[in-house]
Design a protein around this motif. Structure first.
Motif, PDB file in Angstrom:
ATOM      1  N   GLU A   1      -0.716  -5.678  -6.664  1.00 26.79           N
ATOM      2  CA  GLU A   1      -2.081  -5.257  -6.974  1.00 26.79           C
ATOM      3  C   GLU A   1      -2.884  -6.351  -7.666  1.00 26.79           C
ATOM      4  OE1 GLU A   1      -1.539  -0.409  -7.372  1.00 26.79           O
ATOM      5  OE2 GLU A   1      -1.841  -1.614  -9.184  1.00 26.79           O
ATOM      6  N   SER A   2      -2.202  -7.354  -8.222  1.00 24.60           N
ATOM      7  CA  SER A   2      -2.922  -8.451  -8.864  1.00 24.60           C
ATOM      8  C   SER A   2      -3.663  -9.317  -7.844  1.00 24.60           C
ATOM      9  CB  SER A   2      -1.946  -9.323  -9.661  1.00 24.60           C
ATOM     10  OG  SER A   2      -1.061 -10.027  -8.793  1.00 24.60           O
ATOM     11  N   LYS A   3      -3.311  -9.171  -6.566  1.00 27.12           N
ATOM     12  CA  LYS A   3      -3.911  -9.984  -5.511  1.00 27.12           C
ATOM     13  C   LYS A   3      -4.936  -9.200  -4.680  1.00 27.12           C
ATOM     14  CE  LYS A   3       0.496 -12.415  -5.107  1.00 27.12           C
ATOM     15  NZ  LYS A   3       1.647 -12.737  -4.216  1.00 27.12           N
ATOM     16  N   THR A   4      -5.201  -7.961  -5.082  1.00 25.86           N
ATOM     17  CA  THR A   4      -6.086  -7.128  -4.278  1.00 25.86           C
ATOM     18  C   THR A   4      -6.827  -6.125  -5.153  1.00 25.86           C
ATOM     19  OG1 THR A   4      -6.148  -5.459  -2.512  1.00 25.86           O
ATOM     20  CG2 THR A   4      -4.158  -5.562  -3.829  1.00 25.86           C
ATOM     21  N   THR A   5      -7.941  -5.637  -4.650  1.00 30.81           N
ATOM     22  CA  THR A   5      -8.648  -4.557  -5.325  1.00 30.81           C
ATOM     23  C   THR A   5      -8.087  -3.201  -4.893  1.00 30.81           C
ATOM     24  OG1 THR A   5     -10.334  -4.538  -3.584  1.00 30.81           O
ATOM     25  CG2 THR A   5     -10.789  -5.864  -5.552  1.00 30.81           C
ATOM     26  N   GLY A   6      -7.169  -3.222  -3.951  1.00 33.71           N
ATOM     27  CA  GLY A   6      -6.537  -1.986  -3.495  1.00 33.71           C
ATOM     28  C   GLY A   6      -5.535  -1.460  -4.517  1.00 33.71           C
ATOM     29  N   GLU A   7      -5.138  -0.209  -4.318  1.00 38.60           N
ATOM     30  CA  GLU A   7      -4.184   0.438  -5.213  1.00 38.60           C
ATOM     31  C   GLU A   7      -3.002   0.961  -4.395  1.00 38.60           C
ATOM     32  OE1 GLU A   7      -4.293   0.911  -8.591  1.00 38.60           O
ATOM     33  OE2 GLU A   7      -6.079  -0.353  -8.705  1.00 38.60           O
ATOM     34  N   ILE A   8      -1.803   0.796  -4.953  1.00 36.01           N
ATOM     35  CA  ILE A   8      -0.582   1.234  -4.271  1.00 36.01           C
ATOM     36  C   ILE A   8       0.123   2.273  -5.131  1.00 36.01           C
ATOM     37  CG2 ILE A   8       1.641   0.542  -3.311  1.00 36.01           C
ATOM     38  CD1 ILE A   8       0.510  -2.284  -3.001  1.00 36.01           C
TER      39      ILE A   8
ATOM     40  N   ARG B   1      -0.849  16.445   0.254  1.00 35.38           N
ATOM     41  CA  ARG B   1      -1.075  17.167  -0.997  1.00 35.38           C
ATOM     42  C   ARG B   1      -0.951  16.236  -2.199  1.00 35.38           C
ATOM     43  NH1 ARG B   1       3.300  21.510  -3.227  1.00 35.38           N
ATOM     44  NH2 ARG B   1       2.701  21.419  -5.427  1.00 35.38           N
ATOM     45  N   HIS B   2       0.086  15.396  -2.208  1.00 32.80           N
ATOM     46  CA  HIS B   2       0.251  14.468  -3.332  1.00 32.80           C
ATOM     47  C   HIS B   2      -0.831  13.393  -3.314  1.00 32.80           C
ATOM     48  CE1 HIS B   2       2.365  12.516  -6.598  1.00 32.80           C
ATOM     49  NE2 HIS B   2       2.293  11.369  -5.942  1.00 32.80           N
ATOM     50  N   PHE B   3      -1.281  13.001  -2.135  1.00 27.29           N
ATOM     51  CA  PHE B   3      -2.357  12.020  -1.994  1.00 27.29           C
ATOM     52  C   PHE B   3      -3.589  12.495  -2.764  1.00 27.29           C
ATOM     53  CE2 PHE B   3      -5.949  10.136   0.292  1.00 27.29           C
ATOM     54  CZ  PHE B   3      -5.566   8.804   0.407  1.00 27.29           C
ATOM     55  N   VAL B   4      -3.856  13.792  -2.669  1.00 26.85           N
ATOM     56  CA  VAL B   4      -5.010  14.369  -3.356  1.00 26.85           C
ATOM     57  C   VAL B   4      -4.712  14.587  -4.832  1.00 26.85           C
ATOM     58  CG1 VAL B   4      -6.541  16.376  -3.490  1.00 26.85           C
ATOM     59  CG2 VAL B   4      -5.878  15.457  -1.257  1.00 26.85           C
ATOM     60  N   GLU B   5      -3.567  15.192  -5.127  1.00 30.81           N
ATOM     61  CA  GLU B   5      -3.238  15.540  -6.511  1.00 30.81           C
ATOM     62  C   GLU B   5      -3.105  14.315  -7.409  1.00 30.81           C
ATOM     63  OE1 GLU B   5      -0.767  19.704  -5.714  1.00 30.81           O
ATOM     64  OE2 GLU B   5       0.320  17.835  -6.083  1.00 30.81           O
TER      65      GLU B   5
ATOM     66  N   ARG C   1     -12.317   3.270  -2.350  1.00 30.57           N
ATOM     67  CA  ARG C   1     -11.578   4.038  -1.338  1.00 30.57           C
ATOM     68  C   ARG C   1     -10.512   3.160  -0.690  1.00 30.57           C
ATOM     69  NH1 ARG C   1     -14.211   8.847  -0.450  1.00 30.57           N
ATOM     70  NH2 ARG C   1     -12.113   9.504   0.162  1.00 30.57           N
ATOM     71  N   SER C   2      -9.797   2.409  -1.545  1.00 30.83           N
ATOM     72  CA  SER C   2      -8.815   1.440  -1.052  1.00 30.83           C
ATOM     73  C   SER C   2      -7.414   1.726  -1.602  1.00 30.83           C
ATOM     74  CB  SER C   2      -9.246   0.015  -1.432  1.00 30.83           C
ATOM     75  OG  SER C   2      -9.400  -0.101  -2.838  1.00 30.83           O
ATOM     76  N   GLY C   3      -7.099   2.990  -1.753  1.00 32.21           N
ATOM     77  CA  GLY C   3      -5.774   3.356  -2.231  1.00 32.21           C
ATOM     78  C   GLY C   3      -4.854   3.748  -1.087  1.00 32.21           C
ATOM     79  N   ILE C   4      -3.558   3.455  -1.241  1.00 30.47           N
ATOM     80  CA  ILE C   4      -2.571   3.909  -0.263  1.00 30.47           C
ATOM     81  C   ILE C   4      -1.431   4.610  -1.000  1.00 30.47           C
ATOM     82  CG2 ILE C   4      -3.093   2.010   1.319  1.00 30.47           C
ATOM     83  CD1 ILE C   4      -0.337   0.826   0.513  1.00 30.47           C
ATOM     84  N   LEU C   5      -0.798   5.518  -0.316  1.00 27.94           N
ATOM     85  CA  LEU C   5       0.349   6.237  -0.860  1.00 27.94           C
ATOM     86  C   LEU C   5       1.556   5.997   0.036  1.00 27.94           C
ATOM     87  CD1 LEU C   5       1.807   8.348  -2.656  1.00 27.94           C
ATOM     88  CD2 LEU C   5       0.902  10.111  -1.107  1.00 27.94           C
ATOM     89  N   ILE C   6       2.631   5.501  -0.559  1.00 32.06           N
ATOM     90  CA  ILE C   6       3.914   5.388   0.136  1.00 32.06           C
ATOM     91  C   ILE C   6       4.735   6.602  -0.282  1.00 32.06           C
ATOM     92  CG2 ILE C   6       5.985   4.005   0.487  1.00 32.06           C
ATOM     93  CD1 ILE C   6       4.381   1.551  -0.370  1.00 32.06           C
ATOM     94  N   PHE C   7       4.949   7.508   0.643  1.00 32.35           N
ATOM     95  CA  PHE C   7       5.585   8.792   0.328  1.00 32.35           C
ATOM     96  C   PHE C   7       6.909   8.916   1.065  1.00 32.35           C
ATOM     97  CE2 PHE C   7       6.415  13.296   0.954  1.00 32.35           C
ATOM     98  CZ  PHE C   7       6.155  13.832  -0.299  1.00 32.35           C
ATOM     99  N   VAL C   8       7.967   9.243   0.318  1.00 27.68           N
ATOM    100  CA  VAL C   8       9.310   9.379   0.892  1.00 27.68           C
ATOM    101  C   VAL C   8       9.810  10.795   0.648  1.00 27.68           C
ATOM    102  CG1 VAL C   8      11.709   8.607   0.791  1.00 27.68           C
ATOM    103  CG2 VAL C   8       9.845   6.945   0.523  1.00 27.68           C
TER     104      VAL C   8
ATOM    105  N   ASP D   1      -6.500   5.472   2.360  1.00 31.09           N
ATOM    106  CA  ASP D   1      -7.827   6.051   2.187  1.00 31.09           C
ATOM    107  C   ASP D   1      -8.779   5.503   3.252  1.00 31.09           C
ATOM    108  OD1 ASP D   1      -9.804   7.589   1.117  1.00 31.09           O
ATOM    109  OD2 ASP D   1      -9.628   6.813  -0.927  1.00 31.09           O
ATOM    110  N   THR D   2      -9.973   6.087   3.298  1.00 29.38           N
ATOM    111  CA  THR D   2     -10.911   5.780   4.384  1.00 29.38           C
ATOM    112  C   THR D   2     -11.360   4.323   4.386  1.00 29.38           C
ATOM    113  OG1 THR D   2     -12.707   6.569   2.951  1.00 29.38           O
ATOM    114  CG2 THR D   2     -11.765   8.142   4.514  1.00 29.38           C
ATOM    115  N   GLY D   3     -11.492   3.736   3.197  1.00 31.35           N
ATOM    116  CA  GLY D   3     -11.915   2.337   3.153  1.00 31.35           C
ATOM    117  C   GLY D   3     -10.923   1.413   3.812  1.00 31.35           C
TER     118      GLY D   3
END
Length: 237
Positions: free
Chosen positions: A28-35, A132-136, A145-152, A164-166
């Motif tokens: 995340e230090s290299k991007t404005t996105g969120e993981i 559901r977790h993406f929203v919660e 709008r630059s977030g991503i969720l890695i869900f297992v 996200d849409t961005g």
């Protein structure tokens, strides 16, 4: 499947969480996105499918025993020196119930569960739980709008990466799918920590390409907690 069992099988310990947290911070230090990362033992209870299979086997066992009623009655007579009339139906009923209960317990074994539950049901359930977790968790609410969720979802052996849409407008979803497949394969090895870290690094590279970090730290805030979130058993519906 319980959370404790999942943690034991994935060998997730305190050091593991620190390693993954550091990997997210670096990416995340290299991007404005969120993981964001999350793992759950299973995305649903699936009790309906387990009970249905157990009942079917119980009924089948009753049907198999019916033609053998004479032999069973003779055995009961020998064991009890003359069984009462009600002993035979009681034996058949108790035996069928026992088979049903045993199969219901066996159906909760993850490898058996995956055979019982249709693949389409598992995929849809995991996607819905990830959404559901993406929203919660607020992944959908980042400023750019630059977030991503890695869900297992461990029991189902499913990995979902939701963007996200961005991000969706700039990065081909097929690239996320490739990372998800690699992560799923890596979780089947003895190096779950390495699999998570590699997935984070690859996601970070994609985000940095399209959402590079700003030179102004105030324009690159950390909007989501870093690291791997373990969803509690009670979060599963």
């Amino acid at each position: 499947m319980t959370k404790a069992s999942m943690l034991r099988r994935l060998k997730l310990e305190s050091a593991t969480f620190d390693t993954i947290r550091q990997a997210v911070a670096r990416a995340e230090s290299k991007t404005t996105g969120e993981i964001a990362l999350a793992v759950t033992a299973e995305s649903a209870r699936y009790s309906v499918y387990e009970l249905m299979v157990a009942l079917c086997v119980g009924v089948l066992s009753f049907a198999v025993m019916l033609p053998l009623s004479g032999m069973i009655q003779d055995l009961l007579d020998k064991m009890m020196w003359g069984a009462a009339v009600w002993h035979l139906p009681a034996f058949l009923g108790i035996s069928s119930f026992g088979v049903t209960a045993l199969l219901f317990w066996i159906a909760n074994v993850p490898s058996i569960d995956r055979l019982i539950i249709p693949a389409s049901v598992r995929r849809k359930t995991v996607y819905n739980r990830a959404l559901r977790h993406f929203v919660e968790s607020g992944v959908y609410a980042t400023e750019n709008r630059s977030g991503i969720l890695i869900f297992v979802s461990y029991m189902e052996r499913e990995v979902r990466i939701l963007a996200d849409t961005g991000i969706g407008a700039k990065i081909d979803p097929a690239l996320w799918n490739l990372i998800a497949v690699d992560l799923a394969e890596g979780l089947g090895t003895d190096d779950a920590t390495g699999a998570f870290v590699r997935a984070v690094e690859r996601c970070g590279e994609l985000l940095a390409e399209h959402f590079p970090a700003s030179s102004n730290p105030e324009e690159n805030p950390n909007e989501l907690p870093d690291g791997l979130v373990i969803l509690d058993d009670e979060d599963t519906e």
